[in-house]
Design a protein around this motif. Structure first.
Motif, mmCIF file in Angstrom:
data_model
loop_
_atom_site.group_PDB
_atom_site.id
_atom_site.type_symbol
_atom_site.label_atom_id
_atom_site.label_comp_id
_atom_site.label_asym_id
_atom_site.label_seq_id
_atom_site.Cartn_x
_atom_site.Cartn_y
_atom_site.Cartn_z
ATOM 1 N N MET A 95 30.563 63.934 70.202
ATOM 2 C CA MET A 95 29.868 64.843 70.707
ATOM 3 C C MET A 95 28.573 64.682 69.341
ATOM 4 S SD MET A 95 30.929 68.454 71.291
ATOM 5 C CE MET A 95 31.434 70.325 70.109
ATOM 6 N N PRO A 96 27.847 64.700 70.038
ATOM 7 C CA PRO A 96 26.848 65.285 68.741
ATOM 8 C C PRO A 96 26.529 65.960 68.326
ATOM 9 C CG PRO A 96 25.802 64.850 70.784
ATOM 10 C CD PRO A 96 27.155 65.475 71.603
ATOM 11 N N THR A 97 26.343 65.914 66.767
ATOM 12 C CA THR A 97 25.845 67.296 65.416
ATOM 13 C C THR A 97 25.009 68.054 65.960
ATOM 14 O OG1 THR A 97 25.798 66.156 64.453
ATOM 15 C CG2 THR A 97 28.200 66.551 64.730
ATOM 16 N N ALA A 98 25.018 69.112 65.649
ATOM 17 C CA ALA A 98 23.092 69.716 65.862
ATOM 18 C C ALA A 98 22.437 69.641 65.022
ATOM 19 C CB ALA A 98 24.104 71.017 65.760
ATOM 20 N N THR A 99 21.019 69.455 65.033
ATOM 21 C CA THR A 99 20.570 69.195 63.840
ATOM 22 C C THR A 99 20.536 70.507 62.633
ATOM 23 O OG1 THR A 99 19.383 67.219 64.620
ATOM 24 C CG2 THR A 99 18.080 68.408 62.896
ATOM 25 N N PRO A 100 20.339 70.543 61.368
ATOM 26 C CA PRO A 100 20.004 71.654 60.794
ATOM 27 C C PRO A 100 18.249 71.695 60.961
ATOM 28 C CG PRO A 100 21.293 70.708 59.235
ATOM 29 C CD PRO A 100 21.023 69.694 60.614
ATOM 30 N N ALA A 101 18.653 73.980 61.601
ATOM 31 C CA ALA A 101 16.724 73.900 61.645
ATOM 32 C C ALA A 101 15.963 74.057 60.110
ATOM 33 C CB ALA A 101 16.944 75.549 61.865
ATOM 34 N N ALA A 102 14.471 73.548 60.224
ATOM 35 C CA ALA A 102 14.016 73.743 58.994
ATOM 36 C C ALA A 102 14.143 75.202 58.129
ATOM 37 C CB ALA A 102 12.651 73.519 59.486
ATOM 38 N N PRO A 103 14.721 74.756 56.461
ATOM 39 C CA PRO A 103 14.411 75.865 55.778
ATOM 40 C C PRO A 103 13.064 76.878 56.510
ATOM 41 C CG PRO A 103 13.816 74.094 54.654
ATOM 42 C CD PRO A 103 14.356 73.511 56.232
ATOM 43 N N SER A 104 13.197 77.998 56.225
ATOM 44 C CA SER A 104 12.499 79.243 56.065
ATOM 45 C C SER A 104 11.190 79.269 55.122
ATOM 46 C CB SER A 104 12.852 80.864 56.179
ATOM 47 O OG SER A 104 14.132 80.680 55.412
ATOM 48 N N LEU A 105 10.502 79.843 55.439
ATOM 49 C CA LEU A 105 9.625 79.450 53.669
ATOM 50 C C LEU A 105 10.205 80.574 52.925
ATOM 51 C CD1 LEU A 105 7.021 78.998 52.580
ATOM 52 C CD2 LEU A 105 5.270 80.516 53.896
ATOM 53 N N ASP A 106 10.371 81.500 53.129
ATOM 54 C CA ASP A 106 11.386 82.383 52.810
ATOM 55 C C ASP A 106 12.069 81.536 51.509
ATOM 56 O OD1 ASP A 106 9.625 84.816 52.409
ATOM 57 O OD2 ASP A 106 11.148 85.558 54.341
ATOM 58 N N GLU A 107 13.238 81.007 52.225
ATOM 59 C CA GLU A 107 14.314 79.954 51.949
ATOM 60 C C GLU A 107 13.721 79.011 50.572
ATOM 61 O OE1 GLU A 107 17.819 77.343 52.727
ATOM 62 O OE2 GLU A 107 16.653 78.522 54.077
ATOM 63 N N ILE A 108 12.376 78.406 50.711
ATOM 64 C CA ILE A 108 12.082 77.247 50.095
ATOM 65 C C ILE A 108 11.792 78.333 48.951
ATOM 66 C CG2 ILE A 108 10.151 76.069 49.682
ATOM 67 C CD1 ILE A 108 10.418 75.529 53.048
ATOM 68 N N ARG A 109 11.040 79.412 48.859
ATOM 69 C CA ARG A 109 10.540 80.037 47.866
ATOM 70 C C ARG A 109 11.615 80.198 47.047
ATOM 71 N NH1 ARG A 109 7.142 83.226 51.787
ATOM 72 N NH2 ARG A 109 5.394 82.884 51.309
ATOM 73 N N THR A 110 13.601 80.104 47.661
ATOM 74 C CA THR A 110 13.927 80.244 46.533
ATOM 75 C C THR A 110 14.570 78.742 45.889
ATOM 76 O OG1 THR A 110 15.618 80.575 47.952
ATOM 77 C CG2 THR A 110 14.806 82.758 47.517
ATOM 78 N N PRO A 131 14.629 75.740 43.120
ATOM 79 C CA PRO A 131 14.300 75.562 41.713
ATOM 80 C C PRO A 131 12.802 74.636 41.859
ATOM 81 C CG PRO A 131 15.907 74.337 42.538
ATOM 82 C CD PRO A 131 15.664 74.459 43.864
ATOM 83 N N ALA A 132 12.272 74.945 40.892
ATOM 84 C CA ALA A 132 11.251 73.714 40.147
ATOM 85 C C ALA A 132 10.849 72.492 41.529
ATOM 86 C CB ALA A 132 10.630 73.715 39.140
ATOM 87 N N THR A 133 12.096 72.144 41.398
ATOM 88 C CA THR A 133 11.565 70.309 42.409
ATOM 89 C C THR A 133 12.159 70.381 42.864
ATOM 90 O OG1 THR A 133 12.994 69.391 40.219
ATOM 91 C CG2 THR A 133 10.182 69.604 40.136
ATOM 92 N N CYS A 134 12.193 69.922 44.172
ATOM 93 C CA CYS A 134 13.560 69.665 45.279
ATOM 94 C C CYS A 134 13.639 67.924 45.608
ATOM 95 C CB CYS A 134 13.089 70.113 46.639
ATOM 96 S SG CYS A 134 11.388 70.165 46.879
ATOM 97 N N GLU A 135 14.090 67.735 46.718
ATOM 98 C CA GLU A 135 14.407 66.579 46.919
ATOM 99 C C GLU A 135 13.710 66.074 47.896
ATOM 100 O OE1 GLU A 135 18.519 66.695 48.417
ATOM 101 O OE2 GLU A 135 19.175 66.324 46.173
ATOM 102 N N VAL A 136 12.948 64.591 47.892
ATOM 103 C CA VAL A 136 11.781 64.861 49.319
ATOM 104 C C VAL A 136 12.796 64.726 50.786
ATOM 105 C CG1 VAL A 136 11.600 62.534 49.651
ATOM 106 C CG2 VAL A 136 10.616 62.250 47.906
ATOM 107 N N THR A 137 13.734 64.571 50.325
ATOM 108 C CA THR A 137 14.538 64.733 52.044
ATOM 109 C C THR A 137 14.633 66.482 52.312
ATOM 110 O OG1 THR A 137 16.391 62.839 51.241
ATOM 111 C CG2 THR A 137 16.754 64.380 53.092
ATOM 112 N N LYS A 138 14.600 67.161 51.305
ATOM 113 C CA LYS A 138 15.033 68.548 51.303
ATOM 114 C C LYS A 138 13.460 68.885 51.598
ATOM 115 C CE LYS A 138 16.829 71.757 49.524
ATOM 116 N NZ LYS A 138 17.411 72.539 48.254
ATOM 117 N N ALA A 139 12.003 68.131 51.327
ATOM 118 C CA ALA A 139 11.099 68.628 51.806
ATOM 119 C C ALA A 139 10.513 68.011 53.036
ATOM 120 C CB ALA A 139 9.990 68.000 50.278
ATOM 121 N N ALA A 140 10.918 66.737 53.024
ATOM 122 C CA ALA A 140 10.145 66.384 54.488
ATOM 123 C C ALA A 140 10.657 66.874 55.310
ATOM 124 C CB ALA A 140 11.585 64.783 54.509
ATOM 125 N N LYS A 141 12.342 67.749 55.368
ATOM 126 C CA LYS A 141 12.800 68.669 56.362
ATOM 127 C C LYS A 141 11.661 69.955 56.618
ATOM 128 C CE LYS A 141 16.755 70.122 59.239
ATOM 129 N NZ LYS A 141 16.532 68.931 60.284
#
Length: 71
Positions: free
Chosen positions: A1-16, A18-28
């Motif tokens: 059974m395929p797993t659901a791809t998590p939704a992209a983070p909201s802008l409000d979430e991204i604002r919380t 840290p000062a830098t983030c992983e490339v993987t999170k930014a790409a998402k």
């Protein structure tokens, strides 16, 4: 059974993040693959400012927020 791809983070979430983030999170957040963002960084065509620490790369979260706010 395929797993659901998590939704992209909201802008409000991204604002919380840290000062830098992983490339993987930014790409998402940008809606692109990690490999694509790494390729852009390697070619100097990254859409956001990055910091390089030896072989590690981090995306500046404030720049990511600015880019997404403008979109």
């Amino acid at each position: 059974m395929p797993t659901a791809t998590p939704a992209a983070p909201s802008l409000d979430e991204i604002r919380t993040w840290p000062a830098t983030c992983e490339v993987t999170k930014a790409a998402k957040a940008l809606g692109i693959s990690r490999a694509h963002l790494y390729a852009q960084i390697k070619n100097g065509d990254e859409p956001v400012k990055v910091l390089r620490f030896g072989t590690r790369v981090r995306v500046i979260t404030a720049d990511l927020v600015r880019l997404l706010e403008a979109a």
